[in-house]
Design a protein around this motif. Sequence first.
Motif, PDB file in Angstrom:
ATOM      1  N   GLY A  79       2.830  -0.095  -2.197  1.00 21.22           N
ATOM      2  CA  GLY A  79       2.574  -0.310  -0.782  1.00 21.22           C
ATOM      3  C   GLY A  79       2.460   0.942   0.045  1.00 21.22           C
ATOM      4  N   LYS A  80       2.358   2.103  -0.594  1.00 21.04           N
ATOM      5  CA  LYS A  80       2.165   3.343   0.157  1.00 21.04           C
ATOM      6  C   LYS A  80       0.714   3.472   0.632  1.00 21.04           C
ATOM      7  CE  LYS A  80       6.299   5.243  -0.710  1.00 21.04           C
ATOM      8  NZ  LYS A  80       6.786   4.419  -1.817  1.00 21.04           N
ATOM      9  N   LEU A  81      -0.195   2.787  -0.066  1.00 22.01           N
ATOM     10  CA  LEU A  81      -1.616   2.775   0.264  1.00 22.01           C
ATOM     11  C   LEU A  81      -2.073   1.332   0.419  1.00 22.01           C
ATOM     12  CD1 LEU A  81      -2.884   5.246  -2.496  1.00 22.01           C
ATOM     13  CD2 LEU A  81      -2.517   5.828  -0.088  1.00 22.01           C
ATOM     14  N   PHE A  82      -3.194   1.156   1.094  1.00 22.07           N
ATOM     15  CA  PHE A  82      -3.880  -0.132   1.068  1.00 22.07           C
ATOM     16  C   PHE A  82      -5.367   0.138   0.932  1.00 22.07           C
ATOM     17  CE2 PHE A  82      -4.374   1.013   5.479  1.00 22.07           C
ATOM     18  CZ  PHE A  82      -5.505   0.355   5.938  1.00 22.07           C
ATOM     19  N   GLU A  83      -6.117  -0.898   0.620  1.00 25.10           N
ATOM     20  CA  GLU A  83      -7.571  -0.766   0.476  1.00 25.10           C
ATOM     21  C   GLU A  83      -8.266  -1.465   1.634  1.00 25.10           C
ATOM     22  OE1 GLU A  83      -9.419  -1.671  -3.245  1.00 25.10           O
ATOM     23  OE2 GLU A  83      -7.629  -1.157  -4.403  1.00 25.10           O
TER      24      GLU A  83
END
Length: 412
Positions: A79-83
């Motif tokens: 959950g540190k990144l999302f698309e």
Amino acid sequence: MSEIVLSISGARALHLAAQGLLQPRRRKAVKADVLDAIRRMGVLQIDTINVVARSPYLVLWSRLGDYPSEWLDALLAEGKLFEYWAHEACFIPREDYGLYRHRMLDPGAMGWKYSATWMRERAGEVAALLAHIRTKGPVRSSDFERSDGKAGGWWEWKPEKRSLEVLFTSGALMIARRHNFQRIYDLAERVHPEWDDAQMPALPEVRRTFALRAVKALGLARAAWVPDYHRTRRPHVDLAQLAAEGLLLRARVAGWDDPLYIHPDHAELARQAASGALAPTLTTILSPFDPVVWDRRRALELFGFDYRLECYTPAAKRRYGYFTLPVLRRGALVARIDAKAHRREGVFEVKAVFFEPGVRASTALLRDLAGALQRCARWHGCPRVHILRSEPEGLGAQLGDLLTVDAVEAAA
């Protein structure tokens, strides 16, 4: 601060410094460096072509050197990144989710990425798919068998895949993680449960933020370069007004008529660039979807590099090859390579290396390039590099002669 005046080489150095491509790293990358690199760029474009490493992994390698590509996958799953759709489909730092929420709430403005007609005519199927995910959990498009009688293809998506994608564009679904680079879709409220639309910034603020972020990521920017970075729509932000408010610095590049802008966070770097003290020393290989070259017009204006990706061009009409990779060497784009990683055989095949017109292929340049090729090949798990041809002829053989342990160590 008075207007900053830069030479073209100084402008390139400032751009590369902002992108994390000025000098080789002095320490081995750790997992946190992956997230830091993405935050520095703002977005990391996704592409699935894997004749060499898939683009997002290669973009990170260009900046970080050898690192486990699994770190990127882990940051998404954690959950540190999302698309979402940024420059194109991108990995984005999670804290920037609110900047993209307006796009999700107006998916009809997203062009081919969303189809209101599909959602209307397939409303029952879409609702059933959402219910399935809510009850059964996350899904991949491969979990569904094709039932429409069509053959697979790049744009011949099966109905479930199309529904998953429009639901993703509308923000109802998010990408929870990837497995073998396949998207795994889940409900947005499960992937990002803490989000509340009450947190969403106003659209004018979002536009200003995107403009400031683009200028910062680019190091310096012509006004015309800014909208492409996050693919923002009109009305575009007036950079001169941001400069008048003290949010940007004005700059000029010798020989260019129009003003350029620099983020205040880069003021010291800009001073170094103007004085010639910002020296690019990195030699590396870039992805076609690296921010340095993804805007083909900007690459031409800033680096004199006329670049086109030819994977969508019929083979008979290609000039350079299917998936050519630009070569960055000490502040200049000096060549492009047509490469393929044969991982099973342990061979990094360079079908051709094309040097840019006017580039003097000195021994020092060839040594730098040999080092970059060997490092890239090694990261791909391919200890052997085979160079088949070059333009101009003969340079490939010289380059091959330098692909020895001693030469690579000297160039590293």
